[in-house]
Design a protein around this motif. Structure first.
Motif, PDB file in Angstrom:
ATOM      1  N   THR A 101      -1.683   2.037  -4.062  1.00 51.36           N
ATOM      2  CA  THR A 101      -0.577   1.941  -5.019  1.00 51.36           C
ATOM      3  C   THR A 101       0.416   0.869  -4.594  1.00 51.36           C
ATOM      4  O   THR A 101       0.880   0.068  -5.418  1.00 51.36           O
ATOM      5  CB  THR A 101       0.136   3.302  -5.143  1.00 51.36           C
ATOM      6  OG1 THR A 101      -0.795   4.278  -5.614  1.00 51.36           O
ATOM      7  CG2 THR A 101       1.301   3.216  -6.121  1.00 51.36           C
ATOM      8  N   ASP A 102       0.749   0.847  -3.313  1.00 51.24           N
ATOM      9  CA  ASP A 102       1.655  -0.185  -2.805  1.00 51.24           C
ATOM     10  C   ASP A 102       1.094  -1.576  -3.041  1.00 51.24           C
ATOM     11  O   ASP A 102       1.821  -2.498  -3.413  1.00 51.24           O
ATOM     12  CB  ASP A 102       1.910   0.023  -1.311  1.00 51.24           C
ATOM     13  CG  ASP A 102       2.914   1.141  -1.036  1.00 51.24           C
ATOM     14  OD1 ASP A 102       3.716   1.431  -1.939  1.00 51.24           O
ATOM     15  OD2 ASP A 102       2.889   1.706   0.066  1.00 51.24           O
ATOM     16  N   THR A 132       7.567   5.959  -9.695  1.00 51.55           N
ATOM     17  CA  THR A 132       6.838   5.769  -8.429  1.00 51.55           C
ATOM     18  C   THR A 132       7.352   4.542  -7.704  1.00 51.55           C
ATOM     19  O   THR A 132       7.542   4.555  -6.480  1.00 51.55           O
ATOM     20  CB  THR A 132       5.329   5.634  -8.692  1.00 51.55           C
ATOM     21  OG1 THR A 132       4.853   6.811  -9.348  1.00 51.55           O
ATOM     22  CG2 THR A 132       4.557   5.427  -7.392  1.00 51.55           C
ATOM     23  N   ARG A 160      -2.971   8.874   2.195  1.00 54.12           N
ATOM     24  CA  ARG A 160      -2.505   7.598   2.761  1.00 54.12           C
ATOM     25  C   ARG A 160      -3.229   6.423   2.117  1.00 54.12           C
ATOM     26  O   ARG A 160      -2.619   5.375   1.860  1.00 54.12           O
ATOM     27  CB  ARG A 160      -2.709   7.599   4.277  1.00 54.12           C
ATOM     28  CG  ARG A 160      -1.765   8.521   5.033  1.00 54.12           C
ATOM     29  CD  ARG A 160      -1.839   8.287   6.518  1.00 54.12           C
ATOM     30  NE  ARG A 160      -3.158   8.618   7.054  1.00 54.12           N
ATOM     31  CZ  ARG A 160      -3.515   9.826   7.469  1.00 54.12           C
ATOM     32  NH1 ARG A 160      -2.670  10.844   7.376  1.00 54.12           N
ATOM     33  NH2 ARG A 160      -4.723  10.041   7.973  1.00 54.12           N
ATOM     34  N   ARG A 168      -1.799   5.923  -1.354  1.00 55.50           N
ATOM     35  CA  ARG A 168      -0.469   5.318  -1.272  1.00 55.50           C
ATOM     36  C   ARG A 168      -0.572   3.829  -0.973  1.00 55.50           C
ATOM     37  O   ARG A 168       0.138   3.018  -1.575  1.00 55.50           O
ATOM     38  CB  ARG A 168       0.363   6.017  -0.197  1.00 55.50           C
ATOM     39  CG  ARG A 168       1.765   5.430  -0.069  1.00 55.50           C
ATOM     40  CD  ARG A 168       2.569   6.099   1.021  1.00 55.50           C
ATOM     41  NE  ARG A 168       3.863   5.446   1.148  1.00 55.50           N
ATOM     42  CZ  ARG A 168       4.932   5.749   0.446  1.00 55.50           C
ATOM     43  NH1 ARG A 168       4.864   6.706  -0.461  1.00 55.50           N
ATOM     44  NH2 ARG A 168       6.072   5.100   0.623  1.00 55.50           N
ATOM     45  N   ARG A 172      10.680   5.152  -6.087  1.00 58.72           N
ATOM     46  CA  ARG A 172      10.590   5.983  -4.885  1.00 58.72           C
ATOM     47  C   ARG A 172      10.208   5.152  -3.662  1.00 58.72           C
ATOM     48  O   ARG A 172      10.555   5.517  -2.535  1.00 58.72           O
ATOM     49  CB  ARG A 172       9.567   7.107  -5.090  1.00 58.72           C
ATOM     50  CG  ARG A 172      10.088   8.283  -5.903  1.00 58.72           C
ATOM     51  CD  ARG A 172       9.231   9.512  -5.666  1.00 58.72           C
ATOM     52  NE  ARG A 172       7.840   9.316  -6.074  1.00 58.72           N
ATOM     53  CZ  ARG A 172       7.374   9.588  -7.278  1.00 58.72           C
ATOM     54  NH1 ARG A 172       8.187  10.071  -8.211  1.00 58.72           N
ATOM     55  NH2 ARG A 172       6.099   9.407  -7.564  1.00 58.72           N
ATOM     56  N   ARG A 173       9.511   4.045  -3.889  1.00 59.76           N
ATOM     57  CA  ARG A 173       9.034   3.236  -2.776  1.00 59.76           C
ATOM     58  C   ARG A 173       9.951   2.058  -2.450  1.00 59.76           C
ATOM     59  O   ARG A 173      10.050   1.650  -1.286  1.00 59.76           O
ATOM     60  CB  ARG A 173       7.626   2.699  -3.091  1.00 59.76           C
ATOM     61  CG  ARG A 173       6.526   3.743  -2.975  1.00 59.76           C
ATOM     62  CD  ARG A 173       5.237   3.224  -3.606  1.00 59.76           C
ATOM     63  NE  ARG A 173       4.072   3.991  -3.223  1.00 59.76           N
ATOM     64  CZ  ARG A 173       3.752   5.182  -3.715  1.00 59.76           C
ATOM     65  NH1 ARG A 173       4.547   5.749  -4.614  1.00 59.76           N
ATOM     66  NH2 ARG A 173       2.656   5.805  -3.309  1.00 59.76           N
ATOM     67  N   TYR A 174      10.603   1.509  -3.467  1.00 58.32           N
ATOM     68  CA  TYR A 174      11.411   0.297  -3.272  1.00 58.32           C
ATOM     69  C   TYR A 174      12.773   0.494  -3.931  1.00 58.32           C
ATOM     70  O   TYR A 174      12.867   0.944  -5.069  1.00 58.32           O
ATOM     71  CB  TYR A 174      10.697  -0.925  -3.862  1.00 58.32           C
ATOM     72  CG  TYR A 174       9.288  -1.070  -3.336  1.00 58.32           C
ATOM     73  CD1 TYR A 174       9.046  -1.636  -2.082  1.00 58.32           C
ATOM     74  CD2 TYR A 174       8.200  -0.617  -4.077  1.00 58.32           C
ATOM     75  CE1 TYR A 174       7.759  -1.740  -1.592  1.00 58.32           C
ATOM     76  CE2 TYR A 174       6.904  -0.722  -3.595  1.00 58.32           C
ATOM     77  CZ  TYR A 174       6.695  -1.286  -2.345  1.00 58.32           C
ATOM     78  OH  TYR A 174       5.422  -1.387  -1.852  1.00 58.32           O
ATOM     79  N   GLN A 202       8.906  -7.309   0.671  1.00 60.69           N
ATOM     80  CA  GLN A 202       7.666  -6.673   1.104  1.00 60.69           C
ATOM     81  C   GLN A 202       6.431  -7.489   0.734  1.00 60.69           C
ATOM     82  O   GLN A 202       5.400  -7.401   1.400  1.00 60.69           O
ATOM     83  CB  GLN A 202       7.556  -5.262   0.499  1.00 60.69           C
ATOM     84  CG  GLN A 202       8.577  -4.277   1.028  1.00 60.69           C
ATOM     85  CD  GLN A 202       8.480  -4.110   2.535  1.00 60.69           C
ATOM     86  OE1 GLN A 202       7.396  -3.970   3.092  1.00 60.69           O
ATOM     87  NE2 GLN A 202       9.627  -4.135   3.205  1.00 60.69           N
TER      88      GLN A 202
END
Length: 242
Positions: free
Chosen positions: A36-37, A71, A30, A33, A74-76, A85
């Motif tokens: 990375t975000d 990557t 977590r 992640r 996968r998130r956005y 965001q």
């Protein structure tokens, strides 16, 4: 203890160990992640600030953040999703400065923390761009990243006024803007590969009288370097001290 009892105890201990390791791995996952975000969103924000919202793309964000395009996808779902965001991005605070007494060394510490904050959050050069734009999109960035630092600086001055170490009636907004202007201007000069003494036309050496570094060394602002904060303190303190 019987063999069956020992086996059960061993199995219970092993299960607890596996559960503990699994929880620790989940926590690390977590955290990674979230980091990375933050990299992705900060890169997105910096591109939008410096080049305009239209310049934001998955490719540019990947290039600036160092995060793989796969990557990011996968998130956005798209750039609009990333830009939305960005407005939820939380900015770090500097609570350790909340109760500092208004002394000259502490003024230097406040200035150093301010530049470290901006360097790590949105970048020094971006501060001037965000403040000068009328684009409502960047309003939250100003509210979250810049205005709190101005309030903390104002609180520092007000504590000094109450303690009698600083003059009364100081214009905290003007002083903070002066600090921001110095930061942004010096960073811009450094980015262009220029030094502050290039504009001197008489060819004289404008170094310190004690033989220290000349003033051009202050044009490159390093968030972990005390020289800019020290020089700004030398400039501001005589003006604000009681």
């Amino acid at each position: 203890m019987s063999a069956s009892g020992a086996g059960a105890a061993f199995g219970s201990s092993a299960a607890e160990a596996v559960g503990s390791e699994s929880a620790a791995a989940g926590k690390r996952g977590r955290k990674m992640r979230a980091e990375t975000d933050r990299k992705i969103l900060q890169a997105c924000m910096q591109i939008a600030i410096t080049q305009g919202i239209g310049a934001v793309s998955i490719e540019e964000v990947a290039k600036r953040s160092g995060v793989a395009k796969t990557t990011i996808y996968r998130r956005y779902s798209n750039t609009e999703d990333m830009l939305r965001q960005v407005q939820t991005l939380e900015f770090a605070r500097t609570p350790e400065l909340a109760e500092l007494s208004a002394t000259r060394p502490n003024l230097q510490l406040v200035l150093k923390r301010i530049i470290q904050h901006f360097s790590s959050q949105i970048g020094v050069a971006a501060v001037g761009m965000v403040l000068s734009t009328r684009n409502e999109y960047f309003g939250r960035i100003v509210e979250q990243a810049i205005l709190p630092e101005r309030r903390r600086f104002a609180d520092f001055l007000h504590r000094g006024e109450r303690a009698g170490t600083l003059r009364r009636g100081l214009d905290d907004a003007f002083l903070f803007n002066t600090i921001i202007g110095s930061m942004v201007a010096n960073q811009a000069l450094a980015g262009e590969g220029r030094s502050m003494d290039e504009d001197q036309s008489d060819g004289r050496d404008y170094g310190d009288e004690d033989g220290g570094d000349d003033i051009s060394s202050a044009s490159v602002i390093d968030a972990n370097d005390d020289r800019w904060a020290q020089r700004m303190t030398d400039l501001i303190w005589p003006v604000i001290a009681a």
